[in-house]
Enzyme design. Structure first.
Site, PDB file in Angstrom:
ATOM      1  N   CYS A 112      -9.103  -6.422   1.188  1.00  0.00           N
ATOM      2  CA  CYS A 112      -9.513  -4.882   1.197  1.00  0.00           C
ATOM      3  C   CYS A 112     -10.351  -4.041   1.718  1.00  0.00           C
ATOM      4  CB  CYS A 112      -8.053  -4.070   0.930  1.00  0.00           C
ATOM      5  SG  CYS A 112      -6.735  -4.570   1.008  1.00  0.00           S
ATOM      6  N   ALA A 136       5.814  -8.639   1.341  1.00  0.00           N
ATOM      7  CA  ALA A 136       6.782  -9.703   1.721  1.00  0.00           C
ATOM      8  C   ALA A 136       5.121 -10.706   2.385  1.00  0.00           C
ATOM      9  CB  ALA A 136       7.735  -9.933   3.124  1.00  0.00           C
ATOM     10  N   THR A 180       1.074  -1.620  -0.039  1.00  0.00           N
ATOM     11  CA  THR A 180      -0.039  -0.073  -0.245  1.00  0.00           C
ATOM     12  C   THR A 180       0.951   1.196  -0.027  1.00  0.00           C
ATOM     13  OG1 THR A 180      -1.271  -0.944   1.091  1.00  0.00           O
ATOM     14  CG2 THR A 180      -1.523   1.483   1.341  1.00  0.00           C
ATOM     15  N   GLN A 204       0.288  -9.624  -5.861  1.00  0.00           N
ATOM     16  CA  GLN A 204       0.252 -11.451  -6.044  1.00  0.00           C
ATOM     17  C   GLN A 204       1.365 -11.922  -7.248  1.00  0.00           C
ATOM     18  OE1 GLN A 204      -1.693 -12.104  -4.610  1.00  0.00           O
ATOM     19  NE2 GLN A 204      -2.763 -10.857  -3.924  1.00  0.00           N
ATOM     20  N   THR A 212      12.772   4.859  11.553  1.00  0.00           N
ATOM     21  CA  THR A 212      13.532   3.636  11.863  1.00  0.00           C
ATOM     22  C   THR A 212      13.140   2.357  10.527  1.00  0.00           C
ATOM     23  OG1 THR A 212      13.780   3.535  13.442  1.00  0.00           O
ATOM     24  CG2 THR A 212      14.517   2.068  13.589  1.00  0.00           C
ATOM     25  N   ASN A 221      -5.631  -9.674  -7.880  1.00  0.00           N
ATOM     26  CA  ASN A 221      -5.744 -10.193  -6.139  1.00  0.00           C
ATOM     27  C   ASN A 221      -6.344 -10.595  -6.324  1.00  0.00           C
ATOM     28  OD1 ASN A 221      -6.326  -6.785  -6.791  1.00  0.00           O
ATOM     29  ND2 ASN A 221      -7.024  -7.783  -4.343  1.00  0.00           N
TER      30      ASN A 221
HETATM   31  N1  PMP Z   1      -1.583  -5.195  -4.309  1.00  0.00           N
HETATM   32  C1  PMP Z   1      -2.300  -5.758  -4.422  1.00  0.00           C
HETATM   33  C2  PMP Z   1      -2.472  -6.350  -5.092  1.00  0.00           C
HETATM   34  C3  PMP Z   1      -2.475  -6.329  -3.340  1.00  0.00           C
HETATM   35  O1  PMP Z   1      -3.313  -8.122  -3.089  1.00  0.00           O
HETATM   36  C4  PMP Z   1      -2.580  -6.203  -2.311  1.00  0.00           C
HETATM   37  C5  PMP Z   1      -2.713  -6.680  -0.882  1.00  0.00           C
HETATM   38  N2  PMP Z   1      -3.736  -7.216  -0.258  1.00  0.00           N
HETATM   39  C6  PMP Z   1      -1.835  -4.837  -1.980  1.00  0.00           C
HETATM   40  C7  PMP Z   1      -1.531  -3.644  -3.115  1.00  0.00           C
HETATM   41  C8  PMP Z   1      -1.594  -4.007  -0.706  1.00  0.00           C
HETATM   42  O2  PMP Z   1      -0.770  -4.541   0.577  1.00  0.00           O
HETATM   43  P1  PMP Z   1      -0.620  -4.367   1.876  1.00  0.00           P
HETATM   44  O3  PMP Z   1      -1.556  -4.675   2.728  1.00  0.00           O
HETATM   45  O4  PMP Z   1       1.227  -4.844   2.167  1.00  0.00           O
HETATM   46  O5  PMP Z   1      -0.584  -2.661   2.145  1.00  0.00           O
END
Ligand code: PMP
Length: 425
Positions: free
Chosen positions: A368, A224, A75, A203, A261, A169
């Site tokens: 999300c 990760a 994100t 993904q 940090t 995703n």
């Molecule tokens: N981009 C994609 C395509 C995702 O699948 C995700 C996680 N679902 C994210 C961004 C966001 O990742 P994060 O939870 O590490 O912020």
């Protein structure tokens, strides 16, 4: 008919930690706890270790170490890529023109697609709403794949950035990144523009080629947590000389691009997870592809009493008795671990709960966005006729998935659908 063992088919949401990742991390947590900015011995050691991990990661991507910026996740990486480029553009514009009035005369233009992750779409919406940028949301085709020609058509002299996800995703469709990169390069040459290309590879990282040179991209985000590493750590690959500004203010860590940090233990875990992912990628793709084919074949035949199937596997599977099952997304150009199906009339959340009650963990849509009402925007994008009642569920397989898990899942699904048939048809 309950099964005590849990069957986890939600690897696209989160993956469990690899054993060796855990041991690397616990060692780092205990021994490498000092602040990497400290100038004493332990601090210097921590700083050096970060550089070792950064190099490991850069090598996997065929990048330089100074092109890797650690963030808190995909994100943040997506936010930095998009906001950071727009911010830099505005800073340069105001500096060179001496103007302080808004809006900018020629708003910078961004091209993206209509099925991006929220961490891209919401940034774009914010920039649009506040007149900081204009955005073109190029629609994907019915198979969930964007036509590079349509990306090309959306480019303008004011375009500064194209952001396209490598793989989706929800439906697992793979976007033609190299072709899009080619179109952008061609446009840049022809129009003397410097349009940058960012991809969200979150993904894709488990299964696809992530050689940044070969992909022909300028920026790439991933985390990760999707590759059996820790959550809360991400990367933005930024090609040398890319004009970008920081979006978080504070210390000058990460070459001034990301204050705060460094999360050393997670960085250590990230490097280990990525190394393992690369090592087993080819084998895992083959293994999962077989399981995916099996899943799709069986979802038709195993539910034969309920679903009368006809036609190609990749197409709508009609059922005269009950309803129809639709396999969402392109049959070939999709991640090997993703099966996304629509079962019209049956609420998807109900299916998720019913499966969960039988020990099977799946998702209805992106975690999300799972709190939002109604159909997923990704499914709506490939099926404009879909309505509120139309649900879809995503089965995402992973390293621990076995054929028996799929057999049990399909058997359970059949029972659930037979039960729900009475109420929903
Ligand atoms: N981009 C994609 C395509 C995702 O699948 C995700 C996680 N679902 C994210 C961004 C966001 O990742 P994060 O939870 O590490 O912020």
């Amino acid at each position: 008919m309950k099964k005590s063992k849990k069957i986890y088919l939600d690897y696209a949401s989160a993956t469990p930690l690899e054993k060796s990742v855990f041991s690397v991390m616990s060692k780092a947590l205990r021994g490498e706890f000092a602040n990497p900015s400290a100038i004493h011995d332990l601090g210097v050691h921590c700083k050096n270790m970060i550089e070792v991990y950064r190099k490991t990661i850069a090598q996997v991507l065929n990048a330089h170490s100074d092109e890797i910026v650690f963030t808190s996740g995909a994100t943040e990486s997506n936010n930095l890529a998009i906001n950071g480029i727009v911010k830099k553009y505005a800073e340069d514009f105001f500096r060179s023109s001496g103007k302080v009035t808004r809006p900018l005369k020629n708003l910078p233009h961004i091209v993206t697609t209509n099925i991006e992750h929220a961490s891209v779409l919401e940034v774009c919406k914010y920039l649009e709403k506040n007149k900081l940028a204009e955005v073109a949301y190029v629609p994907v085709e019915e198979n969930g794949i964007v036509d590079p020609k349509n990306i090309k058509k959306a480019l303008r002299p004011e375009t500064i950035l194209v952001s396209v996800m490598y793989a989706n995703n929800e439906i697992g469709t793979i976007q033609p990144i190299r072709e899009i990169a080619k179109e952008i390069r061609h446009y840049n040459k022809l129009h003397n523009t410097k349009i940058l290309f960012h991809i969200d590879a979150t993904q894709a990282i488990n299964y696809l080629d992530i050689n940044v040179e070969k992909l022909g991209i300028d920026m790439m985000s991933f985390n990760a947590g999707k590759i059996y590493g820790p959550k809360g750590i991400g990367i933005l690959y930024i090609k040398r000389k890319t004009p970008i500004s920081k979006i978080i203010f504070g210390g000058d860590q990460e070459r001034g691009l990301r204050a705060g940090t460094e999360n050393l233990a997670s960085i250590a875990g990230f490097a280990e997870a990525l190394k393992i992912t690369e090592k087993i990628k080819e084998k895992e793709v083959k293994r999962l592809k077989k399981l995916q084919d099996y899943f799709i074949r069986e979802i038709i035949s195993k539910t034969d009493n309920i679903f009368r199937s006809s036609g190609e596997v990749s197409q709508t599977i009609k059922n005269s008795q009950f309803c129809e099952i639709i396999i969402n997304g392109d049959r070939e150009n999709r991640l090997p671990n993703n099966i996304n199906v629509t079962i019209p009339k049956i609420p998807s959340d109900l299916l998720v709960i019913e499966l969960s009650a039988r020990g099977i963990m799946v998702s209805a849509k992106s975690a999300c966005k799972s709190g939002e009402e109604g159909e997923s925007y990704v499914i709506r994008a490939i099926k404009p006729e879909a309505n509120q009642e139309t649900g879809s569920i995503r089965f995402s397989l992973g390293r621990m998935t076995k054929k028996e898990d799929i057999d049990f899942t399909l058997k359970s699904l059949k029972e659930i659908l037979t039960k729900l048939k009475k109420w929903y048809t």
